[in-house]
Design a protein around this motif. Structure first.
Motif, short mmCIF file in Angstrom:
data_model
loop_
_atom_site.label_atom_id
_atom_site.label_comp_id
_atom_site.label_asym_id
_atom_site.label_seq_id
_atom_site.Cartn_x
_atom_site.Cartn_y
_atom_site.Cartn_z
N ARG A 90 0.84 -1.20 0.00
CA ARG A 90 0.00 0.00 0.00
C ARG A 90 0.87 1.25 0.00
N LEU A 91 0.50 2.21 -0.81
CA LEU A 91 1.27 3.46 -0.91
C LEU A 91 0.51 4.63 -0.30
N SER A 92 -0.42 4.34 0.60
CA SER A 92 -1.26 5.40 1.17
C SER A 92 -0.44 6.45 1.92
N ARG A 93 0.67 6.04 2.55
CA ARG A 93 1.50 7.00 3.28
C ARG A 93 2.46 7.75 2.36
N TYR A 94 2.69 7.18 1.19
CA TYR A 94 3.66 7.76 0.26
C TYR A 94 3.07 7.86 -1.15
N PRO A 95 2.18 8.82 -1.38
CA PRO A 95 1.66 9.00 -2.74
C PRO A 95 2.81 9.22 -3.72
N MET A 96 2.75 8.56 -4.86
CA MET A 96 3.88 8.54 -5.77
C MET A 96 4.30 9.93 -6.25
N LYS A 97 3.35 10.74 -6.64
CA LYS A 97 3.69 12.07 -7.15
C LYS A 97 4.25 12.96 -6.04
N GLN A 98 3.63 12.89 -4.88
CA GLN A 98 4.03 13.76 -3.78
C GLN A 98 5.45 13.45 -3.29
N TYR A 99 5.82 12.16 -3.29
CA TYR A 99 7.14 11.77 -2.77
C TYR A 99 8.15 11.49 -3.88
N GLY A 100 7.78 11.76 -5.10
CA GLY A 100 8.72 11.61 -6.21
C GLY A 100 9.10 10.18 -6.51
N LEU A 101 8.18 9.25 -6.26
CA LEU A 101 8.47 7.85 -6.56
C LEU A 101 8.35 7.64 -8.07
N LYS A 102 9.39 7.08 -8.66
CA LYS A 102 9.46 6.94 -10.11
C LYS A 102 8.90 5.62 -10.61
N GLY A 103 8.51 4.75 -9.71
CA GLY A 103 7.96 3.47 -10.13
C GLY A 103 9.02 2.41 -10.29
N MET A 104 8.60 1.27 -10.81
CA MET A 104 9.48 0.12 -10.91
C MET A 104 10.09 -0.03 -12.29
N ASN A 105 11.25 -0.65 -12.30
CA ASN A 105 11.83 -1.17 -13.53
C ASN A 105 12.48 -2.50 -13.17
N SER A 106 13.05 -3.17 -14.12
CA SER A 106 13.61 -4.50 -13.87
C SER A 106 14.74 -4.46 -12.83
N ASN A 107 15.49 -3.37 -12.79
CA ASN A 107 16.58 -3.27 -11.83
C ASN A 107 16.05 -3.10 -10.41
N THR A 108 14.96 -2.34 -10.26
CA THR A 108 14.31 -2.18 -8.96
C THR A 108 13.89 -3.54 -8.42
N VAL A 109 13.25 -4.32 -9.28
CA VAL A 109 12.76 -5.64 -8.88
C VAL A 109 13.92 -6.56 -8.54
N PHE A 110 14.96 -6.54 -9.34
CA PHE A 110 16.12 -7.40 -9.11
C PHE A 110 16.80 -7.08 -7.78
N LEU A 111 17.05 -5.80 -7.53
CA LEU A 111 17.77 -5.40 -6.32
C LEU A 111 16.97 -5.73 -5.05
N PHE A 112 15.66 -5.48 -5.08
CA PHE A 112 14.85 -5.77 -3.90
C PHE A 112 14.79 -7.27 -3.64
N ASN A 113 14.57 -8.05 -4.68
CA ASN A 113 14.52 -9.51 -4.53
C ASN A 113 15.86 -10.06 -4.05
N ASN A 114 16.94 -9.53 -4.58
CA ASN A 114 18.27 -10.00 -4.20
C ASN A 114 18.53 -9.76 -2.72
N TYR A 115 18.10 -8.61 -2.23
CA TYR A 115 18.28 -8.27 -0.81
C TYR A 115 17.43 -9.17 0.09
N VAL A 116 16.15 -9.31 -0.25
CA VAL A 116 15.24 -10.10 0.59
C VAL A 116 15.64 -11.58 0.56
#
Length: 219
Positions: free
Chosen positions: A85-111
């Protein structure tokens, strides 16, 4: 950069009672076994937060948006979806740029790294404290997180544990070359200290493993 909807889905829900804002839910791609692992630590209805290690990293990755086109070919392995849920961090307000393949790879690799570290520590502690075989310890670990063969196979975890154990043995042999008379006692002391160290590390891990460690100590 792969468009956001190509690697995950962003769903806008109707406003909750008493609120005018729509709740955004990011369906983040993860490996199947990590869906259950994350749910065990964060709950199935997770709201993005910088107060936990998972959320802090994800927030940084979503805001940073670093690209790596070489990771595009890895997306097929992330068949699970973890709702954020992004209710605390609206994407536009907090400058979230969304996902790409590198975002997914790095998060999965860490977890996945945390997941495997817990597994290795669990197997070693159960072997030392409960005289449990590696096989039984892995099965118990899978039960803790309700993992099934379709999530991640027993053989995959077994091979990962064996590689870790072999690496530790080689490291110990390289670091410790005492006289023959003291070799056995030094090795035992080293294993004992490692178990104590691993137990302290697991104490810091969120539920459910900390509950099990507490139960073992009470026996």
């Amino acid at each position: 950069m792969i468009p956001m909807l190509a690697v995950g889905e962003l769903t806008e829900l109707l406003p909750t009672p008493g609120s005018r804002k729509k709740a955004q839910i990011l369906k983040f791609p993860v490996k199947k076994h990590l869906v259950k692992y994350l749910a065990a630590h964060l709950g199935e209805d997770y709201s993005l937060s910088e107060r936990d290690q998972f959320g802090a990293l994800l927030f940084h990755l979503l805001r940073n948006g670093l690209k790596d086109c070489q990771k595009d070919s890895t997306m097929d392995q992330y068949k699970g979806r973890f709702n954020v849920r992004l209710s605390r961090y609206p994407m536009k307000q907090y400058g979230l740029k969304g996902m790409n393949s590198n975002t997914v790879f790095l998060f999965n690799n860490y977890v996945d790294g945390l997941f495997r570290s817990e597994l290795f520590a669990w197997v070693e502690i159960m072997g030392q404290r409960m005289d449990m075989t590696t096989k039984d310890a892995i099965i118990a670990f899978m039960d803790i997180y309700d993992l099934e063969e379709e999530d991640i196979s027993f053989e995959t975890l077994k091979k990962a544990v064996q590689r870790e154990q072999n690496a530790l043995k080689k490291a110990e042999q390289k670091a410790q070359k005492p006289p023959k008379k003291t070799k056995k006692s030094v090795a035992r002391l080293s294993r004992k200290n490692r178990v104590l160290s691993l137990t302290k590390e697991l104490d810091k891990v969120p539920l459910p493993l900390t509950q099990l460690i507490a139960q073992l100590r009470a026996r």
